[in-house]
Design a protein around this motif. Structure first.
Motif, PDB file in Angstrom:
ATOM      1  N   SER A 290      -0.181  -7.720   5.070  1.00  0.00           N
ATOM      2  CA  SER A 290       0.265  -6.368   5.383  1.00  0.00           C
ATOM      3  C   SER A 290      -0.808  -5.628   6.169  1.00  0.00           C
ATOM      4  O   SER A 290      -2.003  -5.737   5.861  1.00  0.00           O
ATOM      5  N   GLY A 291      -0.360  -4.876   7.179  1.00  0.00           N
ATOM      6  CA  GLY A 291      -1.278  -4.071   7.970  1.00  0.00           C
ATOM      7  C   GLY A 291      -0.683  -2.707   8.270  1.00  0.00           C
ATOM      8  O   GLY A 291       0.488  -2.602   8.670  1.00  0.00           O
ATOM      9  N   LEU A 292      -1.485  -1.644   8.065  1.00  0.00           N
ATOM     10  CA  LEU A 292      -1.043  -0.280   8.312  1.00  0.00           C
ATOM     11  C   LEU A 292      -1.900   0.297   9.429  1.00  0.00           C
ATOM     12  O   LEU A 292      -3.125   0.373   9.306  1.00  0.00           O
ATOM     13  N   THR A 293      -1.264   0.684  10.539  1.00  0.00           N
ATOM     14  CA  THR A 293      -2.004   1.199  11.691  1.00  0.00           C
ATOM     15  C   THR A 293      -1.504   2.592  12.057  1.00  0.00           C
ATOM     16  O   THR A 293      -0.327   2.921  11.886  1.00  0.00           O
ATOM     17  N   GLY A 294      -2.428   3.417  12.558  1.00  0.00           N
ATOM     18  CA  GLY A 294      -2.096   4.756  13.040  1.00  0.00           C
ATOM     19  C   GLY A 294      -2.442   4.885  14.499  1.00  0.00           C
ATOM     20  O   GLY A 294      -2.767   3.896  15.180  1.00  0.00           O
ATOM     21  N   ILE A 295      -2.409   6.083  14.988  1.00  0.00           N
ATOM     22  CA  ILE A 295      -2.676   6.291  16.416  1.00  0.00           C
ATOM     23  C   ILE A 295      -4.122   5.980  16.778  1.00  0.00           C
ATOM     24  O   ILE A 295      -4.458   5.745  17.951  1.00  0.00           O
TER      25      ILE A 295
ATOM     26  N   ASN B  76       9.812 -13.990   6.295  1.00  0.00           N
ATOM     27  CA  ASN B  76      10.361 -12.650   6.418  1.00  0.00           C
ATOM     28  C   ASN B  76       9.357 -11.741   7.110  1.00  0.00           C
ATOM     29  O   ASN B  76       8.156 -12.029   7.182  1.00  0.00           O
ATOM     30  N   SER B  77       9.876 -10.633   7.610  1.00  0.00           N
ATOM     31  CA  SER B  77       9.019  -9.618   8.235  1.00  0.00           C
ATOM     32  C   SER B  77       9.589  -8.243   7.933  1.00  0.00           C
ATOM     33  O   SER B  77      10.795  -8.088   7.719  1.00  0.00           O
ATOM     34  N   ASN B  78       8.704  -7.257   7.909  1.00  0.00           N
ATOM     35  CA  ASN B  78       9.121  -5.895   7.615  1.00  0.00           C
ATOM     36  C   ASN B  78       8.324  -4.936   8.484  1.00  0.00           C
ATOM     37  O   ASN B  78       7.101  -5.050   8.586  1.00  0.00           O
ATOM     38  N   LYS B  79       9.042  -3.987   9.116  1.00  0.00           N
ATOM     39  CA  LYS B  79       8.377  -2.978   9.937  1.00  0.00           C
ATOM     40  C   LYS B  79       8.929  -1.601   9.569  1.00  0.00           C
ATOM     41  O   LYS B  79      10.140  -1.411   9.532  1.00  0.00           O
ATOM     42  N   ARG B  80       8.009  -0.684   9.301  1.00  0.00           N
ATOM     43  CA  ARG B  80       8.395   0.687   8.990  1.00  0.00           C
ATOM     44  C   ARG B  80       7.565   1.639   9.839  1.00  0.00           C
ATOM     45  O   ARG B  80       6.330   1.586   9.821  1.00  0.00           O
ATOM     46  N   ALA B  81       8.258   2.510  10.586  1.00  0.00           N
ATOM     47  CA  ALA B  81       7.584   3.500  11.439  1.00  0.00           C
ATOM     48  C   ALA B  81       7.954   4.889  10.949  1.00  0.00           C
ATOM     49  O   ALA B  81       9.123   5.175  10.683  1.00  0.00           O
ATOM     50  N   ASP B  82       6.949   5.766  10.815  1.00  0.00           N
ATOM     51  CA  ASP B  82       7.240   7.124  10.355  1.00  0.00           C
ATOM     52  C   ASP B  82       7.061   8.122  11.493  1.00  0.00           C
ATOM     53  O   ASP B  82       6.607   7.783  12.595  1.00  0.00           O
ATOM     54  N   ALA B  83       7.435   9.373  11.214  1.00  0.00           N
ATOM     55  CA  ALA B  83       7.419  10.412  12.249  1.00  0.00           C
ATOM     56  C   ALA B  83       6.010  10.744  12.709  1.00  0.00           C
ATOM     57  O   ALA B  83       5.818  11.294  13.807  1.00  0.00           O
ATOM     58  N   GLY B  84       4.983  10.417  11.905  1.00  0.00           N
ATOM     59  CA  GLY B  84       3.603  10.716  12.281  1.00  0.00           C
ATOM     60  C   GLY B  84       2.957   9.654  13.133  1.00  0.00           C
ATOM     61  O   GLY B  84       1.758   9.756  13.435  1.00  0.00           O
ATOM     62  N   GLY B  85       3.681   8.613  13.505  1.00  0.00           N
ATOM     63  CA  GLY B  85       3.136   7.569  14.362  1.00  0.00           C
ATOM     64  C   GLY B  85       2.471   6.431  13.621  1.00  0.00           C
ATOM     65  O   GLY B  85       1.820   5.576  14.239  1.00  0.00           O
ATOM     66  N   THR B  86       2.613   6.371  12.284  1.00  0.00           N
ATOM     67  CA  THR B  86       2.024   5.286  11.492  1.00  0.00           C
ATOM     68  C   THR B  86       3.008   4.126  11.419  1.00  0.00           C
ATOM     69  O   THR B  86       4.211   4.323  11.209  1.00  0.00           O
ATOM     70  N   LEU B  87       2.494   2.905  11.567  1.00  0.00           N
ATOM     71  CA  LEU B  87       3.336   1.711  11.545  1.00  0.00           C
ATOM     72  C   LEU B  87       2.862   0.767  10.452  1.00  0.00           C
ATOM     73  O   LEU B  87       1.679   0.405  10.401  1.00  0.00           O
ATOM     74  N   LEU B  88       3.778   0.375   9.577  1.00  0.00           N
ATOM     75  CA  LEU B  88       3.516  -0.649   8.573  1.00  0.00           C
ATOM     76  C   LEU B  88       4.156  -1.943   9.038  1.00  0.00           C
ATOM     77  O   LEU B  88       5.370  -1.995   9.281  1.00  0.00           O
ATOM     78  N   ALA B  89       3.349  -3.005   9.179  1.00  0.00           N
ATOM     79  CA  ALA B  89       3.854  -4.310   9.609  1.00  0.00           C
ATOM     80  C   ALA B  89       3.482  -5.348   8.562  1.00  0.00           C
ATOM     81  O   ALA B  89       2.303  -5.488   8.204  1.00  0.00           O
ATOM     82  N   GLN B  90       4.492  -6.085   8.052  1.00  0.00           N
ATOM     83  CA  GLN B  90       4.279  -7.093   7.017  1.00  0.00           C
ATOM     84  C   GLN B  90       4.944  -8.403   7.421  1.00  0.00           C
ATOM     85  O   GLN B  90       6.060  -8.410   7.948  1.00  0.00           O
ATOM     86  N   GLN B  91       4.235  -9.497   7.168  1.00  0.00           N
ATOM     87  CA  GLN B  91       4.752 -10.845   7.407  1.00  0.00           C
ATOM     88  C   GLN B  91       4.589 -11.642   6.120  1.00  0.00           C
ATOM     89  O   GLN B  91       3.526 -11.595   5.489  1.00  0.00           O
ATOM     90  N   GLY B  92       5.636 -12.387   5.729  1.00  0.00           N
ATOM     91  CA  GLY B  92       5.538 -13.125   4.478  1.00  0.00           C
ATOM     92  C   GLY B  92       6.447 -14.326   4.420  1.00  0.00           C
ATOM     93  O   GLY B  92       7.143 -14.670   5.379  1.00  0.00           O
TER      94      GLY B  92
END
Length: 724
Positions: free
Chosen positions: A264-269, A204-220
């Protein structure tokens, strides 16, 4: 190797059964006359029958039932469909009640999908889809009621069925059976079985992007095994022609072991903000038991006048445990943890029903009281590395209890006038709710009173067609799964919890139906419904903590209009085709963080079934299905999918012993299930790759003989007033 052993067991059992039956079959009685050759009479028995308030599907008449479980067969039944996660839907709605032989069963609560997968369809007589439930039924279940009939009223003697099955790579070995017997004044009917359901490892994979440009990417990845067992029985004693005593006992148990891992990895600008991995070893056990007794008293002065006293006790237990260990940490300080949740459910029901005919009018009235208690004791413990043990975090642990008492009365009238039949009534229900949190010593209460009408009118015509009209109000009271404030933190970026402050939902439903059972069988239903104060799943995203909190809230309103249909036609004497489907447009609206949200969807589900009956007892089936995307709440929906299945059945000894099997989705090994969620501050897509292709094989054996039918109460307890 396990599969080879399972197939070997099936072959041995089939050989034994075939040998025994062949010997008995070959022993002809001694006669002095000439033996006649066997005469075979063939014909297609109608699968579907319509009444003013319901549709009845005869599973025994469908040869495909010999090689499938009950959940798979639901795709062919009018008003029913199955979504991509194997959740059963009625008129596109997940809110409905399921009865066993007209009675509620706690053994199904909270475990419906697993139980329906484990029951071989060959052990079920028929399924009733009650679209306009009469007033004698509790008002719960927004879409209506599904009644599973496990055995018909049988005759003096005994009969039964046995099914042994195997499915791979998804699924596993299973066994199921039913038995009915009657001797004099005593009768018994029972069904039961179990299976081992394997879900091999998928990704499975999960991606969440918010209005502030932060991206959460998960692989499992995840895998699981679920063992399910079920048993139900009904006993009857006919004291005399006016007094009948019956008792029921149902049990369902399950044990789930699952394993999940994720990176899980959380990245910003400006680059990487946080990183971690985790492994979650989960275990869940549960069981449901219900036991009841019914006493029915008749009157000498009038044959069909009945007074019935009923009592039912039901209980459910579900324990959930998770062991979460983290690794590969970057800017992540959460400790390894243990999560436990112990849920309990107890219910006592008392009911009195009175039925009396007045010429062509049948009058029913009754009183009912349900005393229900839900409780949850949940604990969150984190690892103290200094001492090497887990310690409870009081701020994240709590215990919760909820009492829900429902007192009701009903009065209904059934009138049959030549080709017309009418059923009208009203039900009043008073609900008293109290919720208690031990940690805060706080108590919350709700009381509500409902007057709920129901009308169903049917008209039959000389050409065999009929029309029906129905209006009903239905209510959904939140059950423990929606109320429970336990917070699941298995994924640190998501918190899943219930809402103990949820209020009930009231639905208004208008229906029109047409049925014609000529050579071309046609069953069509038109439906319009609307409701306010709808309890929906909502997702609240916190940009500061980067945590999405998933819960329920009375924030929405909806309306829908749709058509349900089933068409079947015998193209030739050996080939018939049917199309079962529904199409609905849903208007759904609510609020997210004070902002209006709309999630309007066109929903549909179609199943095209082809049946070929060949000589020497062979039958072939080919099913093609198409499902649209479905809403997951106010802010989400799943993707659609196409499915296919090909099955065979061979009667080795007619009406006695058969073998069946098939393949599901032979052209697609995996299905990518995409769950999209959106909000005012984020967008998210969760994708799981699940096994879609599966093979199965099944043996069916019927035995026994009958002479006179078994006695049963005509009225009994049906608790259908609370949603899971």
């Amino acid at each position: 190797m396990k599969f080879k052993c399972a197939i070997l067991r099936l072959i041995i059992v089939s050989a034994v059964l075939f040998t025994q039956e062949f010997k008995a079959f070959g022993q002809a009685p001694a006669t002095s006359g000439q033996n006649l050759k066997e005469v075979a009479i063939t014909g297609n028995k109608a699968f579907i029958h319509r009444k003013a308030d319901r549709i009845i599907y005869d599973l025994k008449a469908d040869p495909e039932s010999k090689s499938n479980n009950v959940l798979t067969m639901m795709r062919k039944i009018p008003y029913l469909s199955v979504d991509g996660d194997d959740n059963l839907l009625m008129k596109g709605n997940s809110s409905f009640k399921v009865l066993i032989n007209g009675k509620s069963s706690a053994s199904l609560e909270g475990n419906l999908k697993a139980v329906l997968k484990s029951i071989p369809a060959s052990t079920i007589e028929r399924i009733e889809v009650i679209t306009t439930p009469p007033s004698r039924y509790d008002a719960e279940g927004l879409a209506g009621i599904i009644n599973i009939i496990t055995s018909k009223r049988i005759n003096e003697g005994f009969n039964g069925s046995l099914n042994i099955n195997e499915s791979f790579p998804v699924g596993g070995p299973g066994v199921g059976g039913s038995f009915t017997a009657k001797s004099g004044s005593f009768g018994v009917s029972a069904f039961g079985g179990g299976n081992i359901y394997h879900s091999p490892q998928t990704f499975n994979s999960n991606k969440r992007a918010d209005a502030g440009g932060t991206l959460l990417a998960q692989q499992g990845n995840q895998r699981s095994t679920n063992n399910t067992a079920y048993f139900g029985t009904e006993l009857s004693y006919l004291a005399d022609s006016l007094n009948v005593l019956t008792a029921q006992l149902n049990y369902n148990g399950s044990r789930l072991n699952d394993h999940a891992a994720q990176a899980s990895g959380l990245t910003g600008i400006n680059g990487l903000l946080q990183q971690y991995g985790f492994e979650n070893k989960g275990r869940a056990t549960g069981y449901g038991i219900d036991a009841g007794i019914n006493y029915e008293m008749g009157f000498k002065s009038m044959k069909n006048r009945l007074l019935t006293f009923s009592y039912l006790f039901a209980t459910n237990l579900n324990d959930k445990n998770g062991n979460i260990a983290f690794d590969n940490r970057v800017n992540f300080t959460a400790a390894d943890c243990l999560q436990t949740d112990h849920k309990r459910f107890n219910e006592h029901t008392f009911q009195v029903d009175f039925v009396t005919p007045v010429k062509k009018l049948n009058i029913e009235a009754g009183l009912k009281g349900i005393l229900r208690k839900n409780s949850s004791d949940f604990d969150y413990s984190s690892l103290n590395t200094a001492v090497g043990r887990y310690e409870t975090e009081q701020a994240l642990s709590n215990s919760f209890s909820n009492t829900q008492n429902v007192f009701s009365a009903y009065n209904s009238y059934q009138l049959n006038l030549n080709s017309w039949n009418m059923n009208a009534g009203v039900r009043i229900e008073e609900t008293v709710i109290r919720a208690d949190f031990s940690s805060t010593v706080s108590v919350a209460g709700q009381n509500y009173f409902n007057v709920i009408p129901s009308v169903a009118i049917g008209k039959g015509f000389k050409n065999g067609s009929s029309i029906n009209f129905g209006f009903s109000q239905r209510i959904r009271r939140p059950g423990i799964n929606r109320l429970n404030p336990y917070v699941d933190r298995a994924n640190p970026n998501y918190e899943i919890t219930g809402n103990p402050g949820l209020r009930p939902v009231l639905l208004n439903d208008l229906q029109f139906g047409y049925s014609s059972n000529k050579k071309l069988s046609v069953n069509i239903g038109l439906d319009y419904s609307f409701m306010n104060n709808l309890d929906l799943q909502v997702v609240n995203f916190n940009p500061a903590s980067q945590i999405s909190r998933i819960t329920y809230a009375n924030t929405g309103k909806s309306s829908s209009t749709g058509v349900n249909f089933n068409l079947s036609y015998p193209v030739t004497s050996s080939y018939s085709a049917s199309l079962n489907g529904n199409t609905m447009y849903l208007w759904l609206s609510g609020q997210d963080s004070g902002q209006p949200v709309n999630n309007n969807l066109l929903m549909y589900a179609f199943t095209l079934s082809n049946v070929v009956r060949l000589s020497h007892g062979w039958a072939l089936n080919a099913n093609l299905g198409l499902n649209s995307r479905n809403p997951t709440g106010l802010q989400g929906y799943t993707n659609g999918f196409f499915s296919s299945a090909f099955n065979f059945n061979k009667d080795i000894i007619r009406d006695k012993f058969s073998i069946g099997g098939g393949v599901k989705n032979p052209f697609t090994k995996y299905r990518n299930n995409v769950n999209t969620t959106f909000g005012t501050q984020f967008n998210q897509a969760y994708e799981s790759r699940n096994y879609f292709r599966a093979f199965n094989i099944s043996l069916n054996y019927n035995f026994g003989s009958l002479k006179d039918r078994i006695n049963k109460n005509r009225v009994g307890i049906e608790n259908n007033d609370v949603a899971p």
